[in-house]
Design an enzyme around this catalytic site. Structure first.
Site, PDB file in Angstrom:
ATOM      1  N   HIS A  63      -0.311  -7.406   7.487  1.00 64.65           N
ATOM      2  CA  HIS A  63       0.345  -7.800   6.178  1.00 64.65           C
ATOM      3  C   HIS A  63       0.348  -8.973   5.544  1.00 64.65           C
ATOM      4  CE1 HIS A  63       2.265  -3.788   7.019  1.00 64.65           C
ATOM      5  NE2 HIS A  63       1.569  -4.164   8.281  1.00 64.65           N
ATOM      6  N   PHE A  64      -0.769  -9.504   4.595  1.00 65.72           N
ATOM      7  CA  PHE A  64      -1.067 -10.901   4.695  1.00 65.72           C
ATOM      8  C   PHE A  64      -0.010 -10.849   2.879  1.00 65.72           C
ATOM      9  CE2 PHE A  64      -5.309 -11.693   6.358  1.00 65.72           C
ATOM     10  CZ  PHE A  64      -4.280 -12.042   7.769  1.00 65.72           C
ATOM     11  N   ASN A  95       1.728  -2.017   1.599  1.00 63.64           N
ATOM     12  CA  ASN A  95       3.128  -2.337   1.344  1.00 63.64           C
ATOM     13  C   ASN A  95       3.133  -4.014   0.608  1.00 63.64           C
ATOM     14  OD1 ASN A  95       2.795  -3.041   4.312  1.00 63.64           O
ATOM     15  ND2 ASN A  95       4.707  -2.621   4.580  1.00 63.64           N
ATOM     16  N   HIS A 179       1.049   5.265   9.885  1.00 60.84           N
ATOM     17  CA  HIS A 179       2.682   5.048  10.904  1.00 60.84           C
ATOM     18  C   HIS A 179       3.585   6.738  10.663  1.00 60.84           C
ATOM     19  CE1 HIS A 179       5.864   1.772  11.005  1.00 60.84           C
ATOM     20  NE2 HIS A 179       6.771   2.620  11.007  1.00 60.84           N
ATOM     21  N   ASP A 306      -0.650  -6.001  13.498  1.00 60.17           N
ATOM     22  CA  ASP A 306       0.188  -5.736  12.659  1.00 60.17           C
ATOM     23  C   ASP A 306       0.541  -6.821  12.104  1.00 60.17           C
ATOM     24  OD1 ASP A 306       2.072  -3.787  10.469  1.00 60.17           O
ATOM     25  OD2 ASP A 306       3.249  -3.033  12.398  1.00 60.17           O
TER      26      ASP A 306
END
Length: 441
Positions: A63-64, A95, A179, A306
């Protein structure tokens, strides 16, 4: 440009052999085994004697934060962290703000990554209750997979309608990374915890709120839907021994373990607190040890991070208030090398899980292996100089790590991405730009 990496211990395709790698432009031109230096004219000759040479790590779960959440992280800062850790390709999750659930948002993110990322990238497309028709029309050569939140999530990315889930599994043309946590179970547990402990229960209760039951219930549903439809399911960040019992019989159903869940257990909340708060929660020592054992028997297929940075102030509080997630991409490879020293798995198996299998799972074009004609994505590691994680070595924009103070024997000496040296001896070349990964080529 022609580069020779000579006399290293090459870990690739279940073997470790002394040899040299010839890189021409952006690809591997040849691999010559033995301790004799290949003759030829080279622009760059690098002695890697005594060091280990492996394919660049593919982290298929990051998640960058770009776009919209860039106070925490962005493609440039986090791919610097990736390069520092021997990671040459990353698959980013949807997201963000806006969420990557439309083609317009996906294309906007791709442009940002192309402009800012110094390692290779791919971009997941996010599922919602209402975009199943869009999912079936995705370009399978440009999109690695579909991210499905089957449990508690923000915004409209929770897919909780059974009809939408059934349609998604039945019609998906791409791997589904799920997820799995049951929202109703989590909400009930949180309500009970707040009634007993107040509005923000202590972080030690996090694995009881985001419980084994919540994970097992949701993962069981995902597995059942995949079995019924034949969908390609990859369960993200597995955390419990009981979930592992669901795996192993169907080649279309695989699972990921994250570095955090392999390194930490609930004993560590006492010292690390919310620094190891993530979703699903870090659980018991028994669960952690079961995950470690499953690395060797096929039930765990990939290792990801993650990677989910938050600023320190976001991590204040307990179960209800502290943000969930931690930055791990810079230290994933050295963590797993430490586990090889402990006998948890072999170096060859580590490369299988961190490099080969992500490439196989998402059918990434010419990546994940050291092979003639493949892109020259290479990590070189050594265990000759112990070092301590301190804030001044952290590349992630958030500026902290749950591993601060940890002493590693292994270090990443060099990272090569598409034939270019993007990191050497801790110095990162900011002029490098990665490539958009392609799939099913």
């Amino acid at each position: 440009m022609k580069t020779l990496l000579y006399n290293g211990n090459i870990i690739n395709e279940n073997t470790t052999r002394v040899g040299s790698i010839i890189v021409e432009d952006d690809c591997v031109a040849d691999i010559v085994y033995g301790d004799t230096t290949p003759r030829g004219d080279y622009d760059n000759i690098i002695d890697v004697t005594g060091r280990f040479v492996l394919p660049g790590v593919i982290d298929s779960h990051v998640h960058f934060r770009d776009p919209g959440l860039t106070r925490k992280a962005d493609f440039h800062s986090e791919t610097r962290a990736a390069a520092a850790g021997g990671v040459t390709s990353c698959l980013d999750m949807p997201n963000t703000v806006p969420q990557t659930t439309t083609m317009e948002a996906w294309e906007e993110k791709r442009i940002l990554a192309q402009e800012k990322s110094i390692v290779n990238f791919g971009i997941f497309f996010g599922a919602t209750n209402d975009n199943v028709d869009t999912l079936t029309a995705l370009d399978t050569h440009r999109v690695p997979g579909i991210k499905l939140f089957m449990g508690s999530s923000t915004g409209n990315m929770l897919v909780d309608r059974r009809e939408a889930l059934s349609r998604l599994f039945a019609n998906a043309r791409l791997p589904i990374m799920a997820h799995c946590e049951d929202t109703d179970t989590i909400n009930r547990n949180m309500k009970e915890a707040k009634a007993k402990w107040g509005d923000d229960p202590a972080v030690e209760l996090h694995p009881l709120i985001r419980s084994e039951e919540a994970c097992l219930k949701s993962t069981s549903l995902a597995v059942r839907l995949a079995q019924e439809t034949g969908a390609r399911l990859h369960v993200a960040h597995l955390t419990t021994a009981r979930e592992l019992e669901l795996l192993g019989n169907d080649p279309n159903i695989t699972a990921e373990a994250t570095v955090a869940h392999l390194m930490f257990c609930d004993d560590d909340y006492a010292t690390l607190g919310t620094r190891i708060k993530c979703n699903p929660a870090v659980k018991t020592r028994g669960d952690r040890d079961a995950l470690r054992r499953a690395l060797n028997d096929g039930r765990i297929y990939t290792i990801g991070t993650d990677h989910a940075p938050h600023l320190p102030e976001d991590k204040a509080g307990g179960c209800a208030k502290a943000a969930s997630g931690m930055p791990m991409v810079q230290f994933s490879l050295v963590c797993l090398l430490e586990l090889t020293d402990k006998g948890v798995l072999s170096k060859e198996r580590m490369v299988e899980l961190m490099c080969h299998n992500p490439a196989r799972l998402f059918d990434i074009t010419r990546r994940g292996f050291i092979r003639k004609g493949y892109k020259a994505d290479i990590a070189i590691v050594a265990n000759d100089k112990p070092w301590t994680v301190t804030t001044d070595c952290i590349e992630s924009k958030c500026g902290w790590s749950p591993l601060e103070g940890h002493v590693f024997d292994w270090r990443v000496v060099m990272t090569m991405c598409n034939g270019k040296i993007v990191m050497k001896d801790g110095l990162i070349d900011d002029s490098c730009r990665g490539e958009a990964l392609t799939f099913r080529g």
